[in-house]
Motif scaffolding. Structure first.
Motif, mmCIF file in Angstrom:
data_model
loop_
_atom_site.group_PDB
_atom_site.id
_atom_site.type_symbol
_atom_site.label_atom_id
_atom_site.label_comp_id
_atom_site.label_asym_id
_atom_site.label_seq_id
_atom_site.Cartn_x
_atom_site.Cartn_y
_atom_site.Cartn_z
ATOM 1 N N ALA A 145 0.840 -1.209 0.000
ATOM 2 C CA ALA A 145 0.000 0.000 0.000
ATOM 3 C C ALA A 145 0.872 1.255 0.000
ATOM 4 N N GLY A 146 1.726 1.336 -1.011
ATOM 5 C CA GLY A 146 2.705 2.418 -1.073
ATOM 6 C C GLY A 146 2.104 3.808 -1.107
ATOM 7 N N GLY A 147 0.870 3.953 -1.606
ATOM 8 C CA GLY A 147 0.255 5.264 -1.685
ATOM 9 C C GLY A 147 -0.469 5.696 -0.436
ATOM 10 N N SER A 148 -0.454 4.874 0.608
ATOM 11 C CA SER A 148 -1.083 5.230 1.880
ATOM 12 C C SER A 148 -0.181 6.160 2.673
ATOM 13 N N GLY A 149 -0.692 6.667 3.783
ATOM 14 C CA GLY A 149 0.131 7.532 4.625
ATOM 15 C C GLY A 149 1.351 6.822 5.160
ATOM 16 N N VAL A 150 1.166 5.612 5.699
ATOM 17 C CA VAL A 150 2.299 4.838 6.191
ATOM 18 C C VAL A 150 3.214 4.467 5.039
ATOM 19 N N GLY A 151 2.646 4.111 3.887
ATOM 20 C CA GLY A 151 3.463 3.737 2.738
ATOM 21 C C GLY A 151 4.362 4.864 2.265
ATOM 22 N N ILE A 152 3.796 6.047 2.108
ATOM 23 C CA ILE A 152 4.572 7.197 1.649
ATOM 24 C C ILE A 152 5.681 7.531 2.637
ATOM 25 N N ALA A 153 5.393 7.439 3.928
ATOM 26 C CA ALA A 153 6.422 7.682 4.936
ATOM 27 C C ALA A 153 7.494 6.610 4.893
ATOM 28 N N ALA A 154 7.080 5.350 4.798
ATOM 29 C CA ALA A 154 8.046 4.249 4.842
ATOM 30 C C ALA A 154 8.982 4.258 3.640
ATOM 31 N N ILE A 155 8.467 4.588 2.470
ATOM 32 C CA ILE A 155 9.320 4.643 1.274
ATOM 33 C C ILE A 155 10.434 5.663 1.474
ATOM 34 N N GLN A 156 10.093 6.839 1.967
ATOM 35 C CA GLN A 156 11.109 7.875 2.174
ATOM 36 C C GLN A 156 12.125 7.465 3.234
ATOM 37 N N LEU A 157 11.646 6.908 4.341
ATOM 38 C CA LEU A 157 12.545 6.546 5.433
ATOM 39 C C LEU A 157 13.461 5.391 5.048
ATOM 40 N N ALA A 158 12.922 4.410 4.327
ATOM 41 C CA ALA A 158 13.743 3.273 3.911
ATOM 42 C C ALA A 158 14.811 3.707 2.915
ATOM 43 N N LYS A 159 14.436 4.561 1.963
ATOM 44 C CA LYS A 159 15.403 5.038 0.978
ATOM 45 C C LYS A 159 16.502 5.849 1.649
ATOM 46 N N ARG A 160 16.107 6.698 2.583
ATOM 47 C CA ARG A 160 17.093 7.518 3.291
ATOM 48 C C ARG A 160 18.074 6.661 4.081
ATOM 49 N N ALA A 161 17.616 5.486 4.516
ATOM 50 C CA ALA A 161 18.466 4.589 5.298
ATOM 51 C C ALA A 161 19.378 3.727 4.429
ATOM 52 N N GLY A 162 19.296 3.862 3.109
ATOM 53 C CA GLY A 162 20.186 3.128 2.226
ATOM 54 C C GLY A 162 19.652 1.801 1.756
ATOM 55 N N ALA A 163 18.325 1.589 1.844
ATOM 56 C CA ALA A 163 17.728 0.346 1.381
ATOM 57 C C ALA A 163 17.288 0.459 -0.068
ATOM 58 N N THR A 164 17.140 -0.683 -0.728
ATOM 59 C CA THR A 164 16.431 -0.757 -2.006
ATOM 60 C C THR A 164 14.949 -0.894 -1.680
#
Length: 323
Positions: A145-164
């Motif tokens: 559910a990438g377009g949800s509130g949690v999804g949008i937050a998690a995508i940014q946080l995971a990318k910032r942490a160096g994950a794919t």
């Protein structure tokens, strides 16, 4: 005060815009004049399934506004302060009485509308990925559910942490928009089998951390695309499918784990860690380091229409109510 209330569970049509008594304050509470209400996934689930006992109930977790009164036991907030508040219910209203411990001051330069969207999605996403998911740089994260509130937050946080970062959504245009926030690979779960796609994109290895807010068959299928020593974090049942037995027999041989996360429990029982974490994420959003997406705003009087829009799966980001 005005509020959106329901006296029985059901679809969005059970919400009524009514005059109700002002909330009572305790010594440790502040009274907030609400200026923006962020509709969370749990709000629609609570309206749809929650037992009201046949009396008017004000649904909703999260809102923001200005303190208009403070109890005698309040030490860190005062009349005129802008705050975001979180509670188990009561957000869909013009006033809210809430303990000081469940308020966050709004940083200078951050609008009350944006601030109203922050604590639950960003606190939940952060805990799923790091406190419980133990995501490390170089690992792969799958966000349902990438377009949800949690999804949008998690995508940014995971990318910032160096994950794919991989994410699922029901429409290609949502996935296209998520690439701007750090998404590496989008999966349209309507057109393809997401588990097969995860295995393909990771050369058969699977994802190290999977954040699942959907539940049901999605949670079961997530176990089939989990890496060795991978971690699935279950954070909701947004798919609204009936509960079903979960077969975890595949997990033992690969030393995998499944964890349930509820941010509210961390705020109530986990000491100051989660509260401080949310304050930090709020400061980062104010500084432009993280992004909030607001899809639409509705008057509080149109709460039923706002809930219906969210449940149509058209929304991308947060939907707000304005008293």
């Amino acid at each position: 005060m005005k509020a959106a209330v329901n006296d029985r569970p059901g679809g969005p049509e059970v919400l009524r815009y009514e005059d109700v008594p002002d909330p009572a304050m305790g010594d440790g509470d502040v009274l907030v004049q609400v200026e923006a209400i962020s509709i969370e996934g749990g709000d629609t689930l609570g309206r749809g399934d929650g037992d009201t006992g046949g009396v008017d109930h004000i649904v909703g977790y999260q809102n923001a506004g200005t303190v208009v009164a403070a109890g005698s036991g309040v030490s860190g907030l005062k009349e005129g302060d802008r705050v975001v508040t979180v509670g188990l219910d009561g957000s869909h209203a013009a006033l809210r009485a809430v303990p000081e411990a469940f308020c966050w001051p709004v940083p200078d330069g951050l609008s009350i509308e944006v601030a109203s969207t922050v604590p639950i999605p960003f606190g939940t996403a952060d805990d799923c990925l790091f406190e419980f998911g133990r995501l490390q740089p170089g690992e792969t994260a799958l966000i349902h559910a990438g377009g949800s509130g949690v999804g949008i937050a998690a995508i940014q946080l995971a990318k910032r942490a160096g994950a794919t970062v991989l994410a699922t959504a029901s429409k290609q245009d949502k996935l296209d928009r998520l690439t701007e926030l750090g998404l590496d690979h989008g999966i349209n779960y309507v057109e393809s089998d997401f588990a097969e796609e995860v295995r393909r994109l990771t050369d058969g290895r699977g994802a190290d951390v999977i954040v699942d807010s959907v539940g049901g068959q999605t949670l079961q299928d997530s176990l089939t695309c989990l890496a060795y020593r991978g971690r699935v974090v279950s954070v909701g049942d947004a798919g609204r499918t009936p509960a079903q037995p979960l077969d975890i027999s595949s997990m033992r041989g690969s030393n995998q784990s499944l964890t349930g996360v509820f941010l509210g429990a961390e705020l109530f029982l986990g000491g100051p860690r989660a509260h401080d974490l949310i304050a930090q994420r709020m400061a980062e959003i104010a500084a432009g380091e993280l992004t909030v997406i607001i899809d639409r705003t509705y008057p509080l009087a149109d709460a039923a229409a706002a809930h219906a829009y969210i449940e149509s799966r058209q929304s991308f980001g947060r939907v707000l109510l304005i008293p």
